[in-house]
Design a protein around this motif. Structure first.
Motif, PDB file in Angstrom:
ATOM      1  N   SER A  13      13.860  12.009 -12.681  1.00 23.03           N
ATOM      2  CA  SER A  13      13.882  11.318 -13.972  1.00 23.03           C
ATOM      3  C   SER A  13      13.131   9.994 -13.881  1.00 23.03           C
ATOM      4  O   SER A  13      12.887   9.471 -12.788  1.00 23.03           O
ATOM      5  CB  SER A  13      15.327  11.064 -14.403  1.00 23.03           C
ATOM      6  OG  SER A  13      15.932  10.100 -13.541  1.00 23.03           O
ATOM      7  N   GLY A  14      12.813   9.441 -15.038  1.00 27.92           N
ATOM      8  CA  GLY A  14      12.158   8.131 -15.077  1.00 27.92           C
ATOM      9  C   GLY A  14      13.038   7.050 -14.500  1.00 27.92           C
ATOM     10  O   GLY A  14      12.561   6.118 -13.840  1.00 27.92           O
ATOM     11  N   GLY A  15      14.367   7.153 -14.732  1.00 25.83           N
ATOM     12  CA  GLY A  15      15.296   6.158 -14.171  1.00 25.83           C
ATOM     13  C   GLY A  15      15.333   6.178 -12.671  1.00 25.83           C
ATOM     14  O   GLY A  15      15.393   5.141 -12.018  1.00 25.83           O
ATOM     15  N   GLU A  16      15.275   7.407 -12.082  1.00 24.30           N
ATOM     16  CA  GLU A  16      15.264   7.518 -10.622  1.00 24.30           C
ATOM     17  C   GLU A  16      14.000   6.894 -10.046  1.00 24.30           C
ATOM     18  O   GLU A  16      14.054   6.193  -9.014  1.00 24.30           O
ATOM     19  CB  GLU A  16      15.351   8.988 -10.221  1.00 24.30           C
ATOM     20  CG  GLU A  16      16.739   9.592 -10.406  1.00 24.30           C
ATOM     21  CD  GLU A  16      16.765  11.064 -10.037  1.00 24.30           C
ATOM     22  OE1 GLU A  16      17.771  11.493  -9.443  1.00 24.30           O
ATOM     23  OE2 GLU A  16      15.792  11.772 -10.336  1.00 24.30           O
ATOM     24  N   LEU A  17      12.866   7.138 -10.703  1.00 19.97           N
ATOM     25  CA  LEU A  17      11.626   6.542 -10.209  1.00 19.97           C
ATOM     26  C   LEU A  17      11.658   5.026 -10.323  1.00 19.97           C
ATOM     27  O   LEU A  17      11.235   4.312  -9.404  1.00 19.97           O
ATOM     28  CB  LEU A  17      10.424   7.098 -10.997  1.00 19.97           C
ATOM     29  CG  LEU A  17       9.057   6.537 -10.557  1.00 19.97           C
ATOM     30  CD1 LEU A  17       8.798   6.853  -9.088  1.00 19.97           C
ATOM     31  CD2 LEU A  17       7.940   7.087 -11.439  1.00 19.97           C
ATOM     32  N   GLY A  41       0.833  -1.205   0.000  1.00 17.68           N
ATOM     33  CA  GLY A  41       0.000   0.000   0.000  1.00 17.68           C
ATOM     34  C   GLY A  41       0.863   1.249   0.000  1.00 17.68           C
ATOM     35  O   GLY A  41       0.585   2.230  -0.710  1.00 17.68           O
ATOM     36  N   ALA A  42       1.933   1.199   0.826  1.00 17.90           N
ATOM     37  CA  ALA A  42       2.868   2.328   0.853  1.00 17.90           C
ATOM     38  C   ALA A  42       3.560   2.497  -0.491  1.00 17.90           C
ATOM     39  O   ALA A  42       3.791   3.616  -0.962  1.00 17.90           O
ATOM     40  CB  ALA A  42       3.896   2.115   1.968  1.00 17.90           C
ATOM     41  N   VAL A  43       3.906   1.357  -1.138  1.00 19.07           N
ATOM     42  CA  VAL A  43       4.545   1.428  -2.464  1.00 19.07           C
ATOM     43  C   VAL A  43       3.592   2.073  -3.481  1.00 19.07           C
ATOM     44  O   VAL A  43       3.987   2.904  -4.306  1.00 19.07           O
ATOM     45  CB  VAL A  43       4.977   0.019  -2.925  1.00 19.07           C
ATOM     46  CG1 VAL A  43       5.433   0.057  -4.392  1.00 19.07           C
ATOM     47  CG2 VAL A  43       6.092  -0.510  -2.035  1.00 19.07           C
ATOM     48  N   GLY A  44       2.307   1.702  -3.410  1.00 19.86           N
ATOM     49  CA  GLY A  44       1.326   2.297  -4.323  1.00 19.86           C
ATOM     50  C   GLY A  44       1.207   3.792  -4.124  1.00 19.86           C
ATOM     51  O   GLY A  44       1.154   4.570  -5.094  1.00 19.86           O
ATOM     52  N   LEU A  85       4.226   5.410  -5.613  1.00 22.77           N
ATOM     53  CA  LEU A  85       4.165   5.471  -7.080  1.00 22.77           C
ATOM     54  C   LEU A  85       3.310   6.647  -7.555  1.00 22.77           C
ATOM     55  O   LEU A  85       3.637   7.318  -8.547  1.00 22.77           O
ATOM     56  CB  LEU A  85       3.605   4.150  -7.630  1.00 22.77           C
ATOM     57  CG  LEU A  85       4.558   2.955  -7.654  1.00 22.77           C
ATOM     58  CD1 LEU A  85       3.812   1.700  -8.074  1.00 22.77           C
ATOM     59  CD2 LEU A  85       5.720   3.212  -8.615  1.00 22.77           C
ATOM     60  N   TRP A  86       2.238   6.905  -6.846  1.00 22.27           N
ATOM     61  CA  TRP A  86       1.367   8.016  -7.230  1.00 22.27           C
ATOM     62  C   TRP A  86       2.096   9.354  -7.068  1.00 22.27           C
ATOM     63  O   TRP A  86       2.126  10.187  -7.972  1.00 22.27           O
ATOM     64  CB  TRP A  86       0.104   7.998  -6.374  1.00 22.27           C
ATOM     65  CG  TRP A  86      -0.854   9.116  -6.688  1.00 22.27           C
ATOM     66  CD1 TRP A  86      -1.598   9.284  -7.815  1.00 22.27           C
ATOM     67  CD2 TRP A  86      -1.130  10.230  -5.838  1.00 22.27           C
ATOM     68  NE1 TRP A  86      -2.339  10.419  -7.728  1.00 22.27           N
ATOM     69  CE2 TRP A  86      -2.074  11.042  -6.523  1.00 22.27           C
ATOM     70  CE3 TRP A  86      -0.688  10.611  -4.576  1.00 22.27           C
ATOM     71  CZ2 TRP A  86      -2.577  12.223  -5.978  1.00 22.27           C
ATOM     72  CZ3 TRP A  86      -1.200  11.776  -4.031  1.00 22.27           C
ATOM     73  CH2 TRP A  86      -2.129  12.574  -4.725  1.00 22.27           C
ATOM     74  N   VAL A  87       2.757   9.529  -5.900  1.00 20.69           N
ATOM     75  CA  VAL A  87       3.490  10.762  -5.650  1.00 20.69           C
ATOM     76  C   VAL A  87       4.678  10.888  -6.601  1.00 20.69           C
ATOM     77  O   VAL A  87       4.929  11.959  -7.201  1.00 20.69           O
ATOM     78  CB  VAL A  87       3.958  10.836  -4.184  1.00 20.69           C
ATOM     79  CG1 VAL A  87       4.824  12.065  -3.943  1.00 20.69           C
ATOM     80  CG2 VAL A  87       2.768  10.832  -3.246  1.00 20.69           C
TER      81      VAL A  87
END
Length: 586
Positions: free
Chosen positions: A281-285, A262-265, A268-270
């Protein structure tokens, strides 16, 4: 402040494990190096993903893409090699430690006094040596390594999360207390259920061993349906406890997964908003997601391993109980040396009650002088204390009062091995073991030659029937000597006693299982064997002891009369009654 029994048992379990693991420091070092190596590579893969996306995909450079893919494949190869090394040494360590624990427990149990096994079922202990040890092996050889690896991954992942993006990390860390709470709550419940589950499984194993060990009796009485129902009840009891344990563990893992993922979700939103707005960047995410998944799966795995550790704690507690079981029959620190044993035994005012029946005296102020070289028969009704007296002579138990002296020395002052070396015992039920006939006969003297074994077998009139078997002395016997008749088993037991060549013979109905012809020849052999030896004979059939030097009539744990057969017929009412019943002319 005193520790609670539960914490004390847990600490003893940890000390037990550490004590057995400590000698293998080199193997532990190999395991830890491989474990840190694989953890470091796994954590490095996150940075490889970041570089692959930001420097490979984003730049649209085939050269850079190929370069980073090659680095990624090298990391995978290193991970495979490290995982092999870690798995080999950790599993080796688990197998080695459990082998050591099994030997330690067995070596302790085999010296415990027989009274211990009155209150603890031998078959249940046998089950624990297999089921509990298998569980401990799984934990030592797998679960602990798995938990340590995941702990390292969790710490390393959290560090990389902070390095990658502190704001997103704060979102993940909010759930840490929420994850720890159910681990503590459910872990306590699982530990109690795990101990109860192991007890139930041990009862199942003991029941199986008992029924299969008495399979002829079971089948002769057509008792299979009843035993099937009882076994089903035992299995269902074990399953019910296991079901409760599984429910608690499943709830624990479920709550951890919901909270962590749930925390991961949420992260991901933030994080997705930050990528869209160009703050990361996309790589950092992608790297952050990778580390988040690693941390989340590590926490979930640790919570699951805790359940395994709780089960192992129950198994370890039972193992500790067995290792700490006191042996009430031991040699004194300062032993007296026996002179040459001629067979003089002095029994003075001894009293004894079995631990399971402390208020019922099996021997009650019994005194008896046994002279060197004589044959003394012990007769009397069942429960008179005849076999108990043998147990006391051999120090299977110690009398609660009075003394037994061998050659004038209190037997409690002698080394227990030296004492028992003075006796050769032939019990009413022949004790034979799985293995060859030769091995069974050499049980009394492992260094005896084939020729010496054959001489003993001939003296017991066992040689001819042994040679008639398919492989002679190398014929394999089943458990408890299955495959032989009662008379054949008894003659092998007598041959073994002859081979022991001890100065004192203890014959507990030694010829009871023989037919008339075999009994005659064995009696002849025993007559030769008894020359210059002290012999104590327990007999229910007076016909076998009429020629004894003296006969002691035992009743209610006391010597009621003592004399020869002729004397006792007139001086002892009990003996006269037994003689009238057994020796009346046909």
């Amino acid at each position: 402040m005193n520790q609670s029994p539960e914490k004390n048992n847990r600490w003893q379990a940890v000390k037990l494990a550490l004590g057995f693991v400590a000698p293998y420091q080199r193997q532990i070092a190999y395991s830890l190096m491989a474990l840190f190596f694989t953890a470091a590579i796994t954590l490095s893969i996150g940075q490889g993903i970041r570089l692959l996306i930001d420097q490979g995909f984003a730049t649209q450079s085939q050269a850079l893409l190929g370069q980073y893919v090659l680095v990624f494949l090298c990391l995978v190869l290193g991970l495979a090699i490290g995982t092999f090394t870690r798995y080999y040494w950790v599993t080796w360590l688990g197998e080695r430690v459990i082998a050591d624990i099994r030997c330690k427990v067995f070596n302790h149990l085999i010296h415990l006094h027989p009274g211990f096994f009155e209150n603890n079922r031998g078959l249940e202990i046998q089950s624990r040596l297999t089921a509990d040890m298998t569980l401990l092996q799984s934990v030592i050889g797998s679960s602990i390594s798995f938990a340590l690896r995941n702990f390292i991954m969790m710490i390393g992942g959290i560090i990389w999360l902070f390095i990658t993006n502190a704001k997103l990390t704060a979102i993940v860390m909010i759930c840490v207390p929420l994850v720890v709470a159910p681990i503590l709550i459910f872990g306590r419940r699982v530990r109690g259920l795990s101990r109860e589950s192991q007890d139930k499984v041990a009862v199942v194993g003991a029941y199986v061993g008992e029924i299969l060990g008495q399979i002829k009796t079971v089948q002769s009485y057509n008792h299979q349906p009843i035993d099937q129902r009882k076994f089903h009840d035992y299995v269902e009891d074990a399953f019910t406890v296991a079901k409760h344990r599984i429910t608690q563990r499943a709830l624990l893992v479920t709550m951890v997964i919901i909270l962590v993922l749930g925390a991961v979700g949420l992260m991901l939103w933030v994080g997705g908003i930050d990528v869209i707005e160009g703050r990361i960047s996309g790589g950092e995410l992608a790297a952050f997601v990778f580390y988040s998944v690693i941390v989340g799966s590590a926490v979930a795995s640790i919570s699951e391993v805790i359940g395994e550790l709780q089960r192992a704690a129950g198994a370890a507690e039972r193992t500790i109980e067995l290792l700490h079981a006191p042996n009430e029959i031991t040699s004194p620190q300062k032993v007296q040396l026996l002179p040459k044993v001629s067979g003089n035994i002095e029994i003075n005012q001894i009293a004894f009650a079995y631990p399971s029946r402390p208020n019922v005296r099996a021997i009650d102020n019994l005194s008896l002088q046994i002279h060197a070289g004589e044959t003394l028969a012990l007769v009397g009704p069942s429960g008179a204390g005849k076999s108990t007296l043998f147990d006391l002579l051999l120090r299977f138990f110690d009398c609660q009062s009075g003394t037994i002296r061998l050659e004038g020395i209190d037997i409690r002052q002698l080394d227990i091995f030296d004492l028992r070396r003075c006796y050769a015992l032939v019990s009413q039920t022949p004790a034979l073991f799985y293995g060859s006939i030769l091995e069974n006969l050499q049980y009394a003297r492992p260094d005896a030659s084939q020729e010496e074994v054959e001489i003993a077998a001939k003296a017991a009139y066992a040689h001819d029937f042994i040679l008639a078997l398919p492989q002679g002395y190398l014929t394999q016997l089943g458990d408890l000597g299955q495959g032989l008749s009662g008379g054949q088993k008894q003659r092998l037991a007598i041959a073994r006693a002859i081979l022991a060549d001890a100065p004192i013979l203890l014959l507990d109905e030694a010829t009871s299982a023989l037919d008339a012809q075999s009994e005659f020849w064995v009696q002849q052999a025993l007559s030769q064997l008894m020359i210059n030896r002290t012999t104590l004979v327990i007999a229910h059939r007076l016909s076998t002891v009429q020629t004894a030097d003296r006969i002691a009539v035992l009743n209610h744990g006391q010597v009621e009369a003592l004399g020869t057969h002729t004397e006792l017929k007139t001086s002892s009412q009990l003996y006269a009654q037994l003689a009238a019943l057994q020796l009346q002319p046909s």
